[in-house]
Enzyme design. Sequence first.
Site, PDB file in Angstrom:
ATOM      1  N   LYS A   1       0.876  -1.287   0.013  1.00 34.80           N
ATOM      2  CA  LYS A   1       0.065  -0.068   0.384  1.00 34.80           C
ATOM      3  C   LYS A   1       0.810   1.369   0.138  1.00 34.80           C
ATOM      4  O   LYS A   1       1.996   1.109   0.590  1.00 34.80           O
ATOM      5  CB  LYS A   1      -1.222  -0.045   1.237  1.00 34.80           C
ATOM      6  CG  LYS A   1      -1.833   1.351   1.037  1.00 34.80           C
ATOM      7  CD  LYS A   1      -2.868   2.319   1.046  1.00 34.80           C
ATOM      8  CE  LYS A   1      -2.487   3.767   0.537  1.00 34.80           C
ATOM      9  NZ  LYS A   1      -2.321   4.220   2.124  1.00 34.80           N
TER      10      LYS A   1
ATOM     11  N   GLY B   1       0.999   8.090   1.421  1.00 35.56           N
ATOM     12  CA  GLY B   1       1.429   9.205   2.540  1.00 35.56           C
ATOM     13  C   GLY B   1       2.632  10.245   1.932  1.00 35.56           C
ATOM     14  O   GLY B   1       2.736   9.867   0.703  1.00 35.56           O
TER      15      GLY B   1
ATOM     16  N   GLY C   1      -5.969  10.660  -2.048  1.00 36.55           N
ATOM     17  CA  GLY C   1      -6.254  11.974  -1.296  1.00 36.55           C
ATOM     18  C   GLY C   1      -6.538  13.248  -1.665  1.00 36.55           C
ATOM     19  O   GLY C   1      -7.434  14.035  -2.562  1.00 36.55           O
TER      20      GLY C   1
ATOM     21  N   LYS D   1      -5.870   1.192   8.771  1.00 37.17           N
ATOM     22  CA  LYS D   1      -4.861   0.204   8.396  1.00 37.17           C
ATOM     23  C   LYS D   1      -4.595  -1.126   9.679  1.00 37.17           C
ATOM     24  O   LYS D   1      -5.164  -2.310   8.401  1.00 37.17           O
ATOM     25  CB  LYS D   1      -3.390   0.813   9.338  1.00 37.17           C
ATOM     26  CG  LYS D   1      -3.067   1.952   7.534  1.00 37.17           C
ATOM     27  CD  LYS D   1      -2.156   3.394   8.099  1.00 37.17           C
ATOM     28  CE  LYS D   1      -1.952   4.823   7.549  1.00 37.17           C
ATOM     29  NZ  LYS D   1      -2.505   4.070   6.209  1.00 37.17           N
TER      30      LYS D   1
END
Lengths: 291, 291, 291, 291, 291, 291
Positions: free
Chosen positions: F29, F32, F65, F249
Amino acid sequence: MQQYIDKAAVLVEALPYIRSFAGKTVVVKYGGAAMVAADLREAVMQDIVLMKFVGMNPVVVHGGGPEVSEMMKRLGKEPVFVDGLRVTDEETMAIAQMVLVGKTNKAIVAALNAQGGRAVGLSGHDGGLIRATRHLHRTRDGGYVDLGYVGDVAGIDTGVIASLIGAGFIPVIAPIGVGEDGHAYNINADTVAGELAAALGAEKLVLLTDVEGIRADPRDPRSKVSRITAAEIAQWLREGRLEGGMIPKVEACLRALAAGVPRVHIIDGRVPHALLLEIFTDEGIGTMVVR
Amino acid sequence: MQQYIDKAAVLVEALPYIRSFAGKTVVVKYGGAAMVAADLREAVMQDIVLMKFVGMNPVVVHGGGPEVSEMMKRLGKEPVFVDGLRVTDEETMAIAQMVLVGKTNKAIVAALNAQGGRAVGLSGHDGGLIRATRHLHRTRDGGYVDLGYVGDVAGIDTGVIASLIGAGFIPVIAPIGVGEDGHAYNINADTVAGELAAALGAEKLVLLTDVEGIRADPRDPRSKVSRITAAEIAQWLREGRLEGGMIPKVEACLRALAAGVPRVHIIDGRVPHALLLEIFTDEGIGTMVVR
Amino acid sequence: MQQYIDKAAVLVEALPYIRSFAGKTVVVKYGGAAMVAADLREAVMQDIVLMKFVGMNPVVVHGGGPEVSEMMKRLGKEPVFVDGLRVTDEETMAIAQMVLVGKTNKAIVAALNAQGGRAVGLSGHDGGLIRATRHLHRTRDGGYVDLGYVGDVAGIDTGVIASLIGAGFIPVIAPIGVGEDGHAYNINADTVAGELAAALGAEKLVLLTDVEGIRADPRDPRSKVSRITAAEIAQWLREGRLEGGMIPKVEACLRALAAGVPRVHIIDGRVPHALLLEIFTDEGIGTMVVR
Amino acid sequence: MQQYIDKAAVLVEALPYIRSFAGKTVVVKYGGAAMVAADLREAVMQDIVLMKFVGMNPVVVHGGGPEVSEMMKRLGKEPVFVDGLRVTDEETMAIAQMVLVGKTNKAIVAALNAQGGRAVGLSGHDGGLIRATRHLHRTRDGGYVDLGYVGDVAGIDTGVIASLIGAGFIPVIAPIGVGEDGHAYNINADTVAGELAAALGAEKLVLLTDVEGIRADPRDPRSKVSRITAAEIAQWLREGRLEGGMIPKVEACLRALAAGVPRVHIIDGRVPHALLLEIFTDEGIGTMVVR
Amino acid sequence: MQQYIDKAAVLVEALPYIRSFAGKTVVVKYGGAAMVAADLREAVMQDIVLMKFVGMNPVVVHGGGPEVSEMMKRLGKEPVFVDGLRVTDEETMAIAQMVLVGKTNKAIVAALNAQGGRAVGLSGHDGGLIRATRHLHRTRDGGYVDLGYVGDVAGIDTGVIASLIGAGFIPVIAPIGVGEDGHAYNINADTVAGELAAALGAEKLVLLTDVEGIRADPRDPRSKVSRITAAEIAQWLREGRLEGGMIPKVEACLRALAAGVPRVHIIDGRVPHALLLEIFTDEGIGTMVVR
Amino acid sequence: MQQYIDKAAVLVEALPYIRSFAGKTVVVKYGGAAMVAADLREAVMQDIVLMKFVGMNPVVVHGGGPEVSEMMKRLGKEPVFVDGLRVTDEETMAIAQMVLVGKTNKAIVAALNAQGGRAVGLSGHDGGLIRATRHLHRTRDGGYVDLGYVGDVAGIDTGVIASLIGAGFIPVIAPIGVGEDGHAYNINADTVAGELAAALGAEKLVLLTDVEGIRADPRDPRSKVSRITAAEIAQWLREGRLEGGMIPKVEACLRALAAGVPRVHIIDGRVPHALLLEIFTDEGIGTMVVR
């Protein structure tokens, strides 16, 4: 009983075509009215899925110009065209990619899946599919103008398409290439379709258009020809008998024919199931271009 | 334009059937009028080859009774039947084998090849395909009568069919089995078709007949049913509502259904392309028998 | 103990032959006495199955002339021959096909299966195996005579044989070809065997005959030669030293040798297990023809 | 002519054995006289290569005791045995490995290659083939004695053998295993052969010995039995009717039978081609042990 | 944190090498100090196993001279050398084979297995790997001297190596060939490594030596060159600038390069993990020889 | 020399990890800081390509996002969040899809390709990869709120990923699923990664985050734990010791572990090459979650 006879006749007519195209690749350039009207759209999707079911390997290339312009306007950017080519600065390219890859392409994938197909969307990034170089546009006065991130096809790596076809998927390709510099380039979808047909050794290239075929006289719809050779087209191009959006289409035809694709069809996407009728019936639809 | 719409409609209707039958085996019992009239015969051959081209695996089982009787008469031997079953002595068996394998079977193979198929004829000898045991015929008074070399299916070795299907051929099978004693036995072709469908895990068994389907009243053609269950057939058999040649047909249906074949169709071979219409259209033809 | 030594010696002698023929195709023309006498017949069947078990790929081509004539007579038709070739009208061809395919071929298939083989019978129809053209027979006075449905080999499609060999079967082939017109043609079995050996890239062609080999003097059995070259045979043919049924045999030899088959053997089918002894022992049997 | 009949009879007799052993693995323990006498040695090598040629997968395990002792003496070290087992200190193990792997094994590989085989020598090191644990020897008085680097089989990794068999090679294995500590251990060759037969799912284990088989009375050569069950052997072991070197042999038999190997043969290696005769003739040689 | 950065840097540097060598064969000649010192030995074994794990196909060729001489002396035989080549009579050859195959080779196999590899030891006997001819040694005065069983490589059959590589094993090869006469011959390990690299189409040949590379001046360690061409080496050989054991090494280099191996490395086996550093880092170690 | 030793040590340390992960699937994944900072981004891309080169099968799932919110604002639409989940009306979904699929996904594909990888971008549409159902969000007061086109994973069809992995590509997946209604749904990327790891039978799931791992006290960076079990996490969730973005998460962790993924790693994406260090070094980075 007559109904039975008629139905059987259609199925029997389709037989030799199904036989001769089994395992063959057909590149379909999807665009124009067939992409806008909901019923035409659904009919094209059915046709492509049917081609897959009867053993052919359809590969779809799509355009999407109007949607790009619309999004540009919503973002306060006015589309500019030179000789029908979109002037593409950094921001325009980013918008075009978002729309073509993130919206148009996925809508086609979803529509094919809704018909029972197993489609996978790709752009030129994926698996290094389409390498691009900057397109130098020649203006009518013989000079060149830089249109920004407008590209020509510099190379095709068919690996990812071959893998997907081999596993039963229908590849759907957005006409974006990647340059040596890693930057994305907008490429004419007809051009991409022609180059892909050549690289894949396709049996056919079919261009869905909004006219009934190639016309001897661009302004006379009744002047459509059913069959034309590459040499005749080249002649007509020199004589200026072909105009506007038809020019990249016939150039894609010539490129594909030169690279060994046996037949290219320019058909009328406004006729429902034009694709199916072109492939599976004797009389065909539109204009067939041969070497 | 209406012509285009009609043609496209037929092709689109066929789509989900082509999809759902891809790679599936369909056993076709070929006999009756469709075997005699030249135009019907050619239509059936086209249908079978079309099935193969669109990815199905047709397997043909044929009868051939009239030709056997004719040859017997030419050789000075009078055919004798008990309850519709041929009394088969040594010489009759030799004649039946010569005719079925050497004449009827090869004529079908040649006709399929003429339509572009790649057919291979087989009898129960080939690759040990059909093992037979002597059939004990139960007469109406409850006794048993020995009809000679009339057999039941004792076992099927699908190896040779699987090899031929895998290599793209259409197997065409004469209904002759081989006993433990190495002798050939004549077996009812409907029975062979039913057992083969079961052994091959076929998707469908289709019996081409000279009636329009199963009738609720054997003497009333308008009493045909479109769909019937195995349980209902069993009931009708017990009630004596089924007669003559229809009995081995429905018994073959029941056997195939019991062995896991999902659908059996009894269709009217006198309708041109009945097979194609049954497989590829919504309304179908004849009677469908399901579990 | 001597018995042990003798047995071991035979097995050890066979070793290099088993090694050198592993995976190789051997075409066997089966006919003559070995097809009539029950014990010889069984011995040949054992030999062919043994060849398969030790890793070779035997392909059997059979004749069957006497049975065809017998059936013709039973049907009131007198066989007519010109220079040893059967005059074959429509009806004669139908009878020949019934007998060769429906009787002789299946009897061989059954006999091989009884020895533990897995045989599959084929005629030229199956999978388009043998294409035929009409044979124009040259008479001694230099003219041509039309013998009807007597054919030459126009082409071989080895697809069905390859599939069957690959799946472990022994193909058994009746010498009937199919013309462009879809009609069956009777072809000399020696000729079919030679053409098949050529088309299959066979390692050997073995012709089972009723003589002990090729004789330097056709009337002197002691004049048999053990080894002869294609050039010598051609010379002998020109000199008229070969007669009757030996002519199509040596022509089949020459054809197979010319097409690259390394060795052709003409052996005496009246010796039990002649085939086995020819393949697996040092001294061989009959006459070996080489380039 | 009688010579032909005799030869053919031997070949025909061998037929069902060749068929039933095709693709099957046979482990051969090679030792004793057959390893010493040049003519016997050559005959065994021929036999093993023949087995390979006819489609079996022979796997050879060899001993080599006398050569080890001889080299020890040349290096000034006196061999010591306890109950027939060699006391194996560090240096003895190094010598045994050098001789078995570097001399005996390669001589067998070379001899098989000289007969046309493609042999590959292995010891327990290669591909982790044989894992060993230290053997605790139980003496007659019920105590245990440490014999040094004498091992039991703790596990077999058949990977390397499977790879070599699959590629057409004949594996030849020296009876040395490797312990958890990485040290080599000497293991009885009969034991290794039995464990390998079990691990490979072999069809047969054949032990070449210097006796004509298992004797009911160890001192009476005429008391040999042709067939014996595992239960009977177990009984005879308990009764002390088996002696000396025969004990590890029958224990290897029992182990292999218990692990699913259907048949074990103890045969007389002093008979030329004993192996071939055992495998390919009806009467066999020596003693067959079954479950 | 710096530790993380350093570690990541090494891994990232190795990336393009892992990529470019994936699936490639690298022949490693293992000898000298790296074979004697325990820590160096373990490091080389780790390196070879790592190469295998990251997708390369290492093939190891080893020497073993000192061990052979030691065993000869223990057996009372004095080693004799001519120009660095061992005079090899029958007995010497037997000893050399026992030591190289039975001791040295297995020790390397065991050491690779201890590091998690799956190694299989081979000599030239196995699968007919190395065919040898008698080496005729040219003395300085231009004459020839017979050194006994000292061989040149006459041919390589890579079949057994290919099978083992394909199944995930690491082949380890003792430098012994087999002559037409079936006799074993001792061959220089550098020569064997060069010929194997050529026959296998290896990507690299790496020779582990006891010097830091090729020196421009054999007596000056600081004169090492990092890169040299085949032409320069040939020139240096003619000029006599290379001496002693370096001569067979550079001859093996030239042979491998001429046969198409792109790069040969002569590296310093006294540096721990020299092999790993040579393969996976930018600066490399030792001397690289290119065409 | 110390530099050599250090480099070799890192490579040797990586050895057992490369071995144990060969052919294994690792779902990463990506999100960030590692997605924002150019140098971190390039390091992650290198790491993923390295994983592929050494034989692992990395599959990348990305979020995105901030880019979606930014585009919404440019189009005059204010992003609204409930409990960290984006309220997604029709238009928001269209924008999210355009950005995630058309921009973010292709940027990652291009970046992987620039490092020498062969990446292919996918969304849940492609090949029917991710089926979604509408997510019912439970608010803190126990009620449910409809957030629009926010989805849960209803099913995964790994076919297209398997095809691409098998052909050497790196799949890069945008977290969008398709509902029964054919509509696209936005799904949390951590959730998609967990479900994919489960469906693919992955060896590891690695979540790149902006914290150094799971903290015993969410506000104390020094309270990071190196290893934690699923049971402990479940306990901490019940105790409310985990907050905000950490909750999806750890839920993805628990789902993947429950479905059989052996290990999940939550690592600090702000450390350059954190992924590489986690996979290939002994001490690892961040928090490992196990069953």
